[in-house]
Design a protein around this motif. Structure first.
Motif, PDB file in Angstrom:
ATOM      1  N   ILE A 166      -3.204  -1.805   3.132  1.00  0.00           N
ATOM      2  CA  ILE A 166      -2.740  -1.512   1.730  1.00  0.00           C
ATOM      3  C   ILE A 166      -3.362  -1.902   0.778  1.00  0.00           C
ATOM      4  O   ILE A 166      -3.657  -1.390  -0.628  1.00  0.00           O
ATOM      5  N   ASP A 167      -4.086  -3.150   0.837  1.00  0.00           N
ATOM      6  CA  ASP A 167      -5.026  -3.714  -0.394  1.00  0.00           C
ATOM      7  C   ASP A 167      -6.169  -2.775  -0.568  1.00  0.00           C
ATOM      8  O   ASP A 167      -6.764  -2.769  -1.771  1.00  0.00           O
ATOM      9  N   ASN A 168      -6.631  -2.223   0.333  1.00  0.00           N
ATOM     10  CA  ASN A 168      -7.847  -1.171   0.208  1.00  0.00           C
ATOM     11  C   ASN A 168      -7.317   0.163  -0.255  1.00  0.00           C
ATOM     12  O   ASN A 168      -7.984   0.827  -0.978  1.00  0.00           O
ATOM     13  N   LEU A 169      -6.053   0.467   0.177  1.00  0.00           N
ATOM     14  CA  LEU A 169      -5.653   1.877  -0.045  1.00  0.00           C
ATOM     15  C   LEU A 169      -5.308   1.872  -1.353  1.00  0.00           C
ATOM     16  O   LEU A 169      -5.326   3.113  -2.278  1.00  0.00           O
ATOM     17  N   ALA A 170      -4.686   1.140  -1.807  1.00  0.00           N
ATOM     18  CA  ALA A 170      -3.918   1.168  -3.364  1.00  0.00           C
ATOM     19  C   ALA A 170      -5.202   1.276  -4.364  1.00  0.00           C
ATOM     20  O   ALA A 170      -4.838   2.178  -5.339  1.00  0.00           O
ATOM     21  N   PRO A 171      -6.161   0.527  -4.325  1.00  0.00           N
ATOM     22  CA  PRO A 171      -7.295   0.756  -5.405  1.00  0.00           C
ATOM     23  C   PRO A 171      -7.709   2.394  -5.368  1.00  0.00           C
ATOM     24  O   PRO A 171      -8.003   2.878  -6.336  1.00  0.00           O
ATOM     25  N   ALA A 172      -7.911   2.813  -3.996  1.00  0.00           N
ATOM     26  CA  ALA A 172      -8.314   3.928  -3.923  1.00  0.00           C
ATOM     27  C   ALA A 172      -7.737   5.231  -4.556  1.00  0.00           C
ATOM     28  O   ALA A 172      -7.931   6.154  -5.120  1.00  0.00           O
ATOM     29  N   ALA A 173      -6.250   4.766  -4.551  1.00  0.00           N
ATOM     30  CA  ALA A 173      -5.302   5.839  -5.222  1.00  0.00           C
ATOM     31  C   ALA A 173      -5.060   5.336  -6.846  1.00  0.00           C
ATOM     32  O   ALA A 173      -4.097   5.917  -7.324  1.00  0.00           O
ATOM     33  N   ARG A 174      -5.645   4.358  -7.525  1.00  0.00           N
ATOM     34  CA  ARG A 174      -5.741   4.110  -8.677  1.00  0.00           C
ATOM     35  C   ARG A 174      -4.533   3.689  -9.078  1.00  0.00           C
ATOM     36  O   ARG A 174      -4.154   3.874 -10.236  1.00  0.00           O
ATOM     37  N   ILE A 175      -3.936   2.725  -8.320  1.00  0.00           N
ATOM     38  CA  ILE A 175      -2.494   2.283  -8.682  1.00  0.00           C
ATOM     39  C   ILE A 175      -2.657   0.630  -8.111  1.00  0.00           C
ATOM     40  O   ILE A 175      -3.547   0.229  -7.452  1.00  0.00           O
ATOM     41  N   ALA A 176      -1.949  -0.071  -8.986  1.00  0.00           N
ATOM     42  CA  ALA A 176      -1.800  -1.525  -8.561  1.00  0.00           C
ATOM     43  C   ALA A 176      -0.518  -1.575  -8.057  1.00  0.00           C
ATOM     44  O   ALA A 176       0.527  -1.273  -8.434  1.00  0.00           O
ATOM     45  N   ALA A 213       4.544  -6.294  15.586  1.00  0.00           N
ATOM     46  CA  ALA A 213       4.374  -7.780  15.951  1.00  0.00           C
ATOM     47  C   ALA A 213       4.125  -8.489  14.621  1.00  0.00           C
ATOM     48  O   ALA A 213       3.232  -7.882  13.822  1.00  0.00           O
ATOM     49  N   ALA A 214       4.458  -9.953  14.372  1.00  0.00           N
ATOM     50  CA  ALA A 214       4.164 -10.468  13.342  1.00  0.00           C
ATOM     51  C   ALA A 214       2.797 -10.679  12.875  1.00  0.00           C
ATOM     52  O   ALA A 214       2.241 -10.846  11.946  1.00  0.00           O
ATOM     53  N   SER A 215       1.923 -10.810  14.036  1.00  0.00           N
ATOM     54  CA  SER A 215       0.467 -11.049  14.075  1.00  0.00           C
ATOM     55  C   SER A 215      -0.411 -10.014  13.309  1.00  0.00           C
ATOM     56  O   SER A 215      -1.240  -9.794  13.044  1.00  0.00           O
ATOM     57  N   GLU A 216       0.418  -8.655  13.372  1.00  0.00           N
ATOM     58  CA  GLU A 216      -0.307  -7.754  12.947  1.00  0.00           C
ATOM     59  C   GLU A 216       0.077  -7.197  11.441  1.00  0.00           C
ATOM     60  O   GLU A 216      -0.751  -6.410  10.955  1.00  0.00           O
ATOM     61  N   LEU A 217       0.934  -8.172  10.519  1.00  0.00           N
ATOM     62  CA  LEU A 217       1.282  -8.002   9.277  1.00  0.00           C
ATOM     63  C   LEU A 217      -0.076  -8.391   8.492  1.00  0.00           C
ATOM     64  O   LEU A 217      -0.211  -7.478   7.387  1.00  0.00           O
ATOM     65  N   PRO A 218      -1.105  -9.222   8.659  1.00  0.00           N
ATOM     66  CA  PRO A 218      -2.187  -9.495   7.940  1.00  0.00           C
ATOM     67  C   PRO A 218      -3.145  -8.271   7.835  1.00  0.00           C
ATOM     68  O   PRO A 218      -3.747  -7.849   6.942  1.00  0.00           O
ATOM     69  N   LYS A 219      -3.294  -7.502   8.960  1.00  0.00           N
ATOM     70  CA  LYS A 219      -4.195  -6.510   8.990  1.00  0.00           C
ATOM     71  C   LYS A 219      -3.445  -5.337   8.219  1.00  0.00           C
ATOM     72  O   LYS A 219      -4.067  -4.565   7.554  1.00  0.00           O
ATOM     73  N   ALA A 220      -2.155  -5.108   8.384  1.00  0.00           N
ATOM     74  CA  ALA A 220      -1.438  -4.013   7.253  1.00  0.00           C
ATOM     75  C   ALA A 220      -1.450  -4.468   5.842  1.00  0.00           C
ATOM     76  O   ALA A 220      -1.750  -3.516   5.158  1.00  0.00           O
ATOM     77  N   LEU A 238      -3.800   7.545   0.638  1.00  0.00           N
ATOM     78  CA  LEU A 238      -2.430   6.416   0.544  1.00  0.00           C
ATOM     79  C   LEU A 238      -1.439   7.069   1.649  1.00  0.00           C
ATOM     80  O   LEU A 238      -0.723   6.202   2.329  1.00  0.00           O
ATOM     81  N   VAL A 239      -1.236   8.442   1.765  1.00  0.00           N
ATOM     82  CA  VAL A 239      -0.115   8.752   2.513  1.00  0.00           C
ATOM     83  C   VAL A 239      -0.480   9.168   3.867  1.00  0.00           C
ATOM     84  O   VAL A 239       0.067   9.688   4.719  1.00  0.00           O
ATOM     85  N   ARG A 284      -4.846   3.342  10.962  1.00  0.00           N
ATOM     86  CA  ARG A 284      -5.079   2.881  12.514  1.00  0.00           C
ATOM     87  C   ARG A 284      -4.198   1.263  12.519  1.00  0.00           C
ATOM     88  O   ARG A 284      -3.976   0.878  13.655  1.00  0.00           O
ATOM     89  N   ASP A 285      -4.291   0.794  11.361  1.00  0.00           N
ATOM     90  CA  ASP A 285      -3.840  -0.844  11.326  1.00  0.00           C
ATOM     91  C   ASP A 285      -2.237  -0.707  11.065  1.00  0.00           C
ATOM     92  O   ASP A 285      -1.839  -1.917  10.901  1.00  0.00           O
TER      93      ASP A 285
END
Length: 498
Positions: free
Chosen positions: A452-462, A441-448, A359-360, A364-365
């Motif tokens: 985070i949606d992928n990193l959070a479950p790997a850290a065992r948090i919601a 840019a605002a267009s990069e927000l969905p990638k970000a 998570l920390v 790249r996105d």
């Protein structure tokens, strides 16, 4: 020769104290239901239709307090956020303009939102080191920020990592006994490395008579290293309260500077055992630069170049953005866009010491990512009361279940274990986590958001986005010492029982 087998150590039993009522309702909802039933009985003595109306209103209110989503938020809480957001947008509170054409006064760029009235002063600690102190007049809080050069865990023995974690736990536990300290935070920020610091380091240590091979090698490193590399900064903020003591007036910023200055040497020395590396207090200019870059990442390279040539001279009045606009699900500040998520569920079960590593780490996105752990320690007396009440609530919930369920039994066992650990001298501390992803840019927000949606479950948090309060959450993730529960309209005690 025998070799000792090392078993990886695990950590867990993260508990969120909650009040228990009837049939899964909170204590506040249960009390409201009982009062409502009495009102229905009294209304029936007057009119049957009146009793029916009171009963329907009671059912709606109870349902709004009893129905919770997967983030443990009630319908009433979500409705209150919607109403607050509508009031903010109708009054223009989501817009901020500063500078020569703004409304902040004298053409300055002060911080927006909760930190608008903050001031920054500088003093010296017991070792003679200068340190910056952020003062929030509304709450009487004073915050000092410590910059750390954290050691990595690569190629480090597992036993050494366990020792670091143990010392970090001891350091956090000792915060409960720290005089007047009410909160602490740890911020790990990752950002692209511009290569300015590397160039400065090479220029400073190179001589004209250096061998040609060494010079060419350094030139190649200088041209290739900044591409794709990241810069990681770790900052620890400690927030003290200047509230009045019995028989004494409220302490001024000067008094708190003296108090904090005497505490800093011991606190920074304790951090050296936790793999935090070299821990030194940030100066006023360094803190202003860090906040300025957070609000406008495009000036990061200019700030580093100015540091290399004598300093930026940036002051607190110019650390904020020129313009900011808060939306329901993101925050636009100068030339960047940010989204902040809040943790809604701590890791369940047992985890290893590297559970937050992914998570920390840089991603790249996400151009700039900030992960902030927020701590609010209990004193020993408060901690004993909290864990004992939590144990009673767990027993009460288990006794209500007609058929014994494993979940209730596990809750009772975990609460019992917590009371035993507290009785053995362990500290009790509340904690939360904020994640801020900043893109260009605002267009990069969905990638970000997907990252985070992928990193959070790997850290065992919601986690969930802080809808309707993106500006406040962005500021709270900065090392400013903002204690969000003390800036809300509804007191923390009322929210806990609801």
């Amino acid at each position: 020769m025998a070799t000792e087998e090392i078993t990886p150590r695990t950590y867990g039993n993260f508990r969120k104290p909650h009040t228990s009522g009837l049939r899964g309702l909170s204590l506040g909802a249960t009390l409201l239901l009982l009062v409502g039933l009495v009102a229905v009985v009294l209304a029936s003595l007057v009119s049957l239709w009146a009793a029916l109306g009171v009963a329907m209103a009671l059912a709606l209110v109870t349902a709004s307090l009893g129905l919770r989503d997967r983030h443990d938020r009630t319908l009433m809480q979500r409705g209150a956020v919607r109403l607050a957001w509508r009031r903010t947008t109708s009054s223009g509170g989501h817009l901020y303009r500063s500078g020569p054409l703004g409304r902040s006064g004298y053409g300055t760029c002060r911080l927006p939102g909760l930190a608008a009235e903050s001031t920054l002063t500088e003093a010296q600690d017991g070792y003679g080191r200068p340190f910056a102190m952020v003062t929030i007049p509304a709450t009487g809080h004073h915050t000092v920020v410590i910059s750390c050069d954290a050691d990595g865990s690569a190629l480090v023995d597992e036993r050494q990592i366990d020792t670091w974690v143990a010392h970090w736990g001891q350091w956090l536990s000792a915060l409960g006994a720290e005089p007047d300290l009410i909160a602490a935070s740890v911020t790990v920020e990752t950002a692209p490395d511009s290569g300015v610091r590397l160039q400065q380091e090479i220029d400073t240590n190179s001589v004209a008579e250096a061998p040609r091979l060494a010079t060419e090698m350094l030139r190649e490193v200088l041209s290739s290293y900044p591409e794709g590399s990241a810069q990681i900064a770790t900052r620890i903020a400690l927030t003290y309260s200047g509230a009045a003591r019995p028989g004494m007036p409220r302490r001024s910023a000067e008094d708190m500077a003296v108090h904090i200055g005497t505490r800093l040497p011991g606190l920074t020395a304790g951090l050296s055992l936790t793999s935090a590396g070299t821990a030194v207090p940030m100066t006023a200019t360094e803190l202003a630069e860090a906040v300025r870059v957070a609000y406008d990442p495009t000036v990061a390279t200019l700030v580093e170049e100015a540091r290399a040539t004598g300093g930026t001279g940036l002051t607190w009045k110019d650390a904020g953005p020129m313009a900011a606009q808060e939306a329901w699900d993101h925050y636009r500040h100068d030339g960047a866009f940010s989204v902040t998520w809040a943790m809604t569920e701590a890791p369940q079960g047992e985890v290893f010491s590297n559970v937050l590593t992914g998570l920390v780490q840089p991603h790249r996105d996400i151009a700039r990512k900030r992960v902030t752990l927020l701590y609010r320690p209990h004193t020993r007396a408060e901690g004993a009361r909290v864990v004992q009440q939590d144990y009673k609530n767990a027993l009460f919930s288990a006794q209500q279940s007609q058929i014994g369920r494993a979940r209730e039994d596990a809750e009772v066992t975990a609460a019992r274990r917590t009371t035993e650990e507290q009785a053995q001298g362990h500290g009790v501390i509340r904690f939360g986590l904020l994640i801020t992803a900043t893109v260009n840019a605002a267009s990069e927000l969905p990638k970000a958001a997907a990252a985070i949606d992928n990193l959070a479950p790997a850290a065992r948090i919601a986690v969930r986005p802080v809808y309707g309060s993106q500006a406040a959450a962005f500021a709270a993730a900065l090392p400013l010492g903002l204690v969000l529960p003390l800036h809300t309209a509804v007191p923390q005690t009322v929210r806990d029982v609801m």
